[in-house]
Structures are given as structure tokens and as C-alpha cells.
Design an enzyme around this catalytic site. Structure first.
Site, PDB file in Angstrom:
ATOM      1  N   GLY A  15       0.834  -1.201   0.000  1.00 40.90           N
ATOM      2  CA  GLY A  15       0.000   0.000   0.000  1.00 40.90           C
ATOM      3  C   GLY A  15       0.869   1.251   0.000  1.00 40.90           C
ATOM      4  N   ARG A  18      -0.265   5.534  -1.521  1.00 35.84           N
ATOM      5  CA  ARG A  18      -1.109   6.608  -0.976  1.00 35.84           C
ATOM      6  C   ARG A  18      -0.979   6.624   0.557  1.00 35.84           C
ATOM      7  NH1 ARG A  18      -5.155   4.301  -4.144  1.00 35.84           N
ATOM      8  NH2 ARG A  18      -6.369   3.719  -2.310  1.00 35.84           N
ATOM      9  N   SER A 136      -5.192  -1.156  13.363  1.00 38.00           N
ATOM     10  CA  SER A 136      -6.118  -0.033  13.559  1.00 38.00           C
ATOM     11  C   SER A 136      -6.578   0.000  15.011  1.00 38.00           C
ATOM     12  CB  SER A 136      -7.342  -0.191  12.657  1.00 38.00           C
ATOM     13  OG  SER A 136      -8.295   0.806  12.970  1.00 38.00           O
ATOM     14  N   TYR A 149     -14.285  -5.368   9.793  1.00 36.70           N
ATOM     15  CA  TYR A 149     -12.957  -4.743   9.669  1.00 36.70           C
ATOM     16  C   TYR A 149     -12.250  -4.763  11.022  1.00 36.70           C
ATOM     17  CZ  TYR A 149      -9.662  -0.765   9.309  1.00 36.70           C
ATOM     18  OH  TYR A 149      -8.548   0.052   9.345  1.00 36.70           O
ATOM     19  N   ALA A 150     -12.953  -4.352  12.085  1.00 40.22           N
ATOM     20  CA  ALA A 150     -12.341  -4.308  13.417  1.00 40.22           C
ATOM     21  C   ALA A 150     -11.906  -5.704  13.857  1.00 40.22           C
ATOM     22  CB  ALA A 150     -13.333  -3.716  14.421  1.00 40.22           C
ATOM     23  N   ALA A 152     -11.104  -8.224  11.899  1.00 42.48           N
ATOM     24  CA  ALA A 152      -9.932  -8.630  11.097  1.00 42.48           C
ATOM     25  C   ALA A 152      -8.668  -7.995  11.662  1.00 42.48           C
ATOM     26  CB  ALA A 152     -10.132  -8.222   9.636  1.00 42.48           C
ATOM     27  N   LYS A 153      -8.749  -6.710  12.031  1.00 42.18           N
ATOM     28  CA  LYS A 153      -7.574  -6.031  12.590  1.00 42.18           C
ATOM     29  C   LYS A 153      -7.246  -6.583  13.982  1.00 42.18           C
ATOM     30  CE  LYS A 153      -6.535  -2.761   9.413  1.00 42.18           C
ATOM     31  NZ  LYS A 153      -5.265  -2.752   8.671  1.00 42.18           N
TER      32      LYS A 153
HETATM   33  N1  LIG Z   1      -6.371   6.455   7.529  1.00 38.86           N
HETATM   34  C1  LIG Z   1      -6.863   6.095   8.706  1.00 38.86           C
HETATM   35  O1  LIG Z   1      -7.513   6.906   9.395  1.00 38.86           O
HETATM   36  C2  LIG Z   1      -6.627   4.711   9.239  1.00 38.86           C
HETATM   37  C3  LIG Z   1      -7.065   4.423  10.541  1.00 38.86           C
HETATM   38  C4  LIG Z   1      -6.823   3.166  11.066  1.00 38.86           C
HETATM   39  C5  LIG Z   1      -6.149   2.216  10.316  1.00 38.86           C
HETATM   40  N2  LIG Z   1      -5.754   2.507   9.048  1.00 38.86           N
HETATM   41  C6  LIG Z   1      -5.033   1.458   8.301  1.00 38.86           C
HETATM   42  O2  LIG Z   1      -3.828   2.011   7.794  1.00 38.86           O
HETATM   43  C7  LIG Z   1      -3.484   1.403   6.548  1.00 38.86           C
HETATM   44  C8  LIG Z   1      -3.250   2.491   5.495  1.00 38.86           C
HETATM   45  O3  LIG Z   1      -4.388   3.320   5.482  1.00 38.86           O
HETATM   46  P1  LIG Z   1      -4.423   4.670   4.598  1.00 38.86           P
HETATM   47  O4  LIG Z   1      -5.638   5.411   5.019  1.00 38.86           O
HETATM   48  O5  LIG Z   1      -3.086   5.335   4.617  1.00 38.86           O
HETATM   49  O6  LIG Z   1      -4.667   3.993   3.157  1.00 38.86           O
HETATM   50  P2  LIG Z   1      -5.110   4.608   1.755  1.00 38.86           P
HETATM   51  O7  LIG Z   1      -4.711   6.047   1.659  1.00 38.86           O
HETATM   52  O8  LIG Z   1      -6.509   4.212   1.509  1.00 38.86           O
HETATM   53  O9  LIG Z   1      -4.136   3.773   0.795  1.00 38.86           O
HETATM   54  C9  LIG Z   1      -4.218   2.382   0.760  1.00 38.86           C
HETATM   55  C10 LIG Z   1      -3.012   1.860   0.012  1.00 38.86           C
HETATM   56  O10 LIG Z   1      -3.098   0.420  -0.026  1.00 38.86           O
HETATM   57  C11 LIG Z   1      -3.205  -0.010  -1.386  1.00 38.86           C
HETATM   58  N3  LIG Z   1      -4.090  -1.177  -1.356  1.00 38.86           N
HETATM   59  C12 LIG Z   1      -5.377  -1.214  -0.912  1.00 38.86           C
HETATM   60  N4  LIG Z   1      -5.877  -2.452  -1.056  1.00 38.86           N
HETATM   61  C13 LIG Z   1      -4.888  -3.201  -1.617  1.00 38.86           C
HETATM   62  C14 LIG Z   1      -4.797  -4.559  -2.033  1.00 38.86           C
HETATM   63  N5  LIG Z   1      -5.840  -5.395  -1.936  1.00 38.86           N
HETATM   64  N6  LIG Z   1      -3.631  -4.991  -2.584  1.00 38.86           N
HETATM   65  C15 LIG Z   1      -2.573  -4.152  -2.723  1.00 38.86           C
HETATM   66  N7  LIG Z   1      -2.608  -2.869  -2.325  1.00 38.86           N
HETATM   67  C16 LIG Z   1      -3.751  -2.402  -1.795  1.00 38.86           C
HETATM   68  C17 LIG Z   1      -3.724   1.219  -2.139  1.00 38.86           C
HETATM   69  O11 LIG Z   1      -3.393   1.235  -3.507  1.00 38.86           O
HETATM   70  P3  LIG Z   1      -4.416   0.616  -4.603  1.00 38.86           P
HETATM   71  O12 LIG Z   1      -5.780   1.178  -4.319  1.00 38.86           O
HETATM   72  O13 LIG Z   1      -3.841   1.022  -5.908  1.00 38.86           O
HETATM   73  O14 LIG Z   1      -4.355  -0.855  -4.398  1.00 38.86           O
HETATM   74  C18 LIG Z   1      -2.977   2.331  -1.424  1.00 38.86           C
HETATM   75  O15 LIG Z   1      -1.623   2.390  -1.853  1.00 38.86           O
HETATM   76  C19 LIG Z   1      -4.625   0.436   6.238  1.00 38.86           C
HETATM   77  O16 LIG Z   1      -4.250  -0.853   6.649  1.00 38.86           O
HETATM   78  C20 LIG Z   1      -5.790   0.952   7.090  1.00 38.86           C
HETATM   79  O17 LIG Z   1      -6.682  -0.085   7.435  1.00 38.86           O
HETATM   80  C21 LIG Z   1      -5.987   3.730   8.491  1.00 38.86           C
END
Ligand SMILES: NC(=O)c1ccc[n+]([C@@H]2O[C@H](COP(=O)([O-])OP(=O)(O)OC[C@H]3O[C@@H](n4cnc5c(N)ncnc54)[C@H](OP(=O)(O)O)[C@@H]3O)[C@@H](O)[C@H]2O)c1
Length: 253
Positions: A15, A18, A136, A149-150, A152-153
Site C-alpha cells: 500500500g 497513498r 487499527s 474490519y475491526a 480482522a484487525k
Molecule cells: N487512515 C486512517 O484513518 C486509518 C485508521 C486506522 C487504520 N488505518 C489502516 O492504515 C493502513 C493504510 O491506510 P491509509 O488510510 O493510509 O490507506 P489509503 O490512503 O486508503 O491507501 C491504501 C493503500 O493500499 C493499497 N491497497 C489497498 N488495497 C490493496 C490490495 N488489496 N492490494 C494491494 N494494495 C492495496 C492502495 O493502492 P491501490 O488502491 O492502488 O491498491 C494504497 O496504496 C490500512 O491498513 C488501514 O486499514 C488507516
């Protein structure tokens, strides 16, 4: 700035195109690491970073991505399992069907388990390395519309601490982070378009629902700073821990 000791380290960031993953890639590049980023879609990455496109929610996608990453790097020192996504179930947990559960488990748990199963043995064999799982805070404080989701995490958390115990004797560290609310401009823009609200209103709604003691949403760069520190030799005596990365949110609940 004091070096984190990652010069020349071979790193994989899932990931990595982004949000927190992209910020982690940039931070590793700043430290002189050699980085492979994995995502489903092609996207710009910093100079020198190798992007592998694969869907990590499938076993075939994981196998292909792991092979491409190892082929490019010739080995591994750091693995950041960051890719993940909440597929919410607006009607609530009792309306969540097998498909809702499967999508959340494949994307947030099995993706990590499968990739680690291929890559971590390389760390074990060389007797060193660090793995960081991006989980998360939802695992400890589930939202009513996101219980699969919760869960799984939460399973990822149990897996993380168990893996840390299993591979610690081989010199491999496993830690995790529990983000609270970290800026995700694209998802806020989608929510704004869906609801006719502004992105600023979406951010304000989030903070009203989840009152962060520090009073603001975290930045991907703040998250990356912690993730990369945990992956670095500077954190050489840290393993088996899950660090809340949430401006004090979990502590306040
Ligand atoms: N942002 C928050 O507030 C938050 C809070 C708690 C936990 N998290 C966790 O933090 C992590 C990152 O979150 P984020 O908000 O920074 O993410 P994000 O901006 O939505 O970016 C997700 C990244 O993962 C890639 N991705 C998604 N599904 C994928 C798959 N099946 N295979 C390969 N790549 C995949 C996306 O690229 P593509 O779409 O091109 O695949 C992108 O590069 C995640 O695990 C999320 O659950 C985030």
C-alpha cells in the site's frame, strides 16, 4: 537529523502509493533504503522506488508480489505490511454476510499472513530484520458499521504478537501500530461527494464522532515517522508491541 541506520536496507512497503504507506516509502527513501512499494494500481512513486502492482487480497497476488519484490531487492531487511481497507457494513453487524466478512478478512488479515509467510522466512534465515504491521485502533474500539474490519484487525494484532514471539529467537522483530484517524483526503472527498457535504465537514464529523485529545487528525507523515522508527535498528529492543498512533484517542475511551 540523526540517522536511523537504514542506509541500504532492503524494504517492502505494501500500500505504498497513498496515505501512510506513501509517506513511509518517502521516509525510507530519505533514510537511504532501497524500497519496493506494492499496490493494485500504477501510481507515481519517488525516484528509485520500484512499484509492483498486485492485489494482496488474493493468494496469487501475494505470491506474484513477493516474488517480484525479492527478485528486485535480492533479499529483505524491512517489511511494512500497511495495505488494508475498511469495507463497512452500514446496516450493522447482524446484516454482515459471508462476503462482507470474507472481503474484510482477505484484505486486512490474510493479505498480511500470506505475505509474511513467504517473506519472513528470509529474515529468519539471515537472522535479522523487522516487520511492522499497520493495524487499527478500531480493533480495540469497533465502530458499529465496521465490525468485520475491526475483527480482522484484532486478529491481525493477535497474529502480530504471536509472530513476534515465534521469530524473536531468530533476531527478527515484529511490531504494530494502531492508527486512529489519519488524513485520507481521497476517502474524505468520496464521502463528501456521496453526502453533498464539504471535505472540511467530513473531517469535522469524524472528530465529533471520535474526539481525539490532541484535537486534530494525524498526518501520514506523523504515522510514517513512528512506523519507520519501529522498523529501524534504533528500535532494536522493541518487539511484540502495538503502538497507538492516534493523538490519545484509545487512551481516552
Ligand atoms: N487512515 C486512517 O484513518 C486509518 C485508521 C486506522 C487504520 N488505518 C489502516 O492504515 C493502513 C493504510 O491506510 P491509509 O488510510 O493510509 O490507506 P489509503 O490512503 O486508503 O491507501 C491504501 C493503500 O493500499 C493499497 N491497497 C489497498 N488495497 C490493496 C490490495 N488489496 N492490494 C494491494 N494494495 C492495496 C492502495 O493502492 P491501490 O488502491 O492502488 O491498491 C494504497 O496504496 C490500512 O491498513 C488501514 O486499514 C488507516
Amino acid at each position: 537529523m540523526v540517522s536511523l541506520g537504514l542506509e541500504g536496507a532492503r524494504a517492502v512497503v505494501t500500500g505504498g502509493t497513498r496515505g501512510m504507506g506513501a509517506a513511509t516509502v518517502r521516509r525510507l527513501v530519505d533514510e537511504g533504503a532501497r524500497v519496493v512499494a506494492i499496490a493494485r494500481n500504477a501510481a507515481p512513486v519517488p525516484a528509485g522506488v520500484h512499484l509492483v502492482t498486485a492485489d494482496l487480497s488474493t493468494a496469487d497476488g501475494v505470491e506474484a508480489a513477493a516474488a517480484a519484490a525479492l527478485d528486485h531487492l535480492g533479499g529483505l531487511d524491512v517489511l511494512i505490511d500497511n495495505a488494508g481497507q475498511n469495507s463497512p457494513v452500514p446496516a450493522g453487524v447482524l446484516a454482515a454476510d459471508d462476503e462482507d466478512w470474507r472481503v474484510n478478512l482477505d484484505t486486512n488479515l490474510l493479505s498480511v499472513v500470506r505475505l509474511d509467510r513467504i517473506l519472513v522466512p528470509h529474515l529468519v534465515a539471515q537472522g535479522s530484520g523487522a516487520v511492522v504491521h499497520v493495524s487499527s485502533g478500531a480493533a480495540r474500539s469497533p465502530q458499529p458499521n465496521a465490525i468485520p474490519y475491526a475483527a480482522a484487525k484484532a486478529a491481525l494484532n493477535a497474529y502480530s504478537t504471536g509472530l513476534a514471539t515465534a521469530v524473536g529467537p531468530h533476531g527478527v522483530r515484529v511490531t504494530g501500530v494502531l492508527p486512529g484517524i489519519v488524513e485520507n483526503t481521497e476517502s474524505y472527498a468520496r464521502a463528501a461527494a456521496d453526502t453533498g457535504r464539504t471535505v472540511e465537514q467530513i473531517r469535522a464529523d469524524l472528530l465529533a464522532r471520535l474526539p481525539v485529545p490532541l484535537g486534530r487528525i494525524g498526518t501520514p507523515e506523523e504515522a510514517a515517522e513512528v512506523i519507520v522508527f519501529q522498523a529501524s535498528p534504533r528500535a532494536s529492543y522493541l518487539t511484540g508491541i502495538l503502538v497507538p498512533l492516534d493523538g490519545g484517542l484509545l487512551a481516552s475511551r
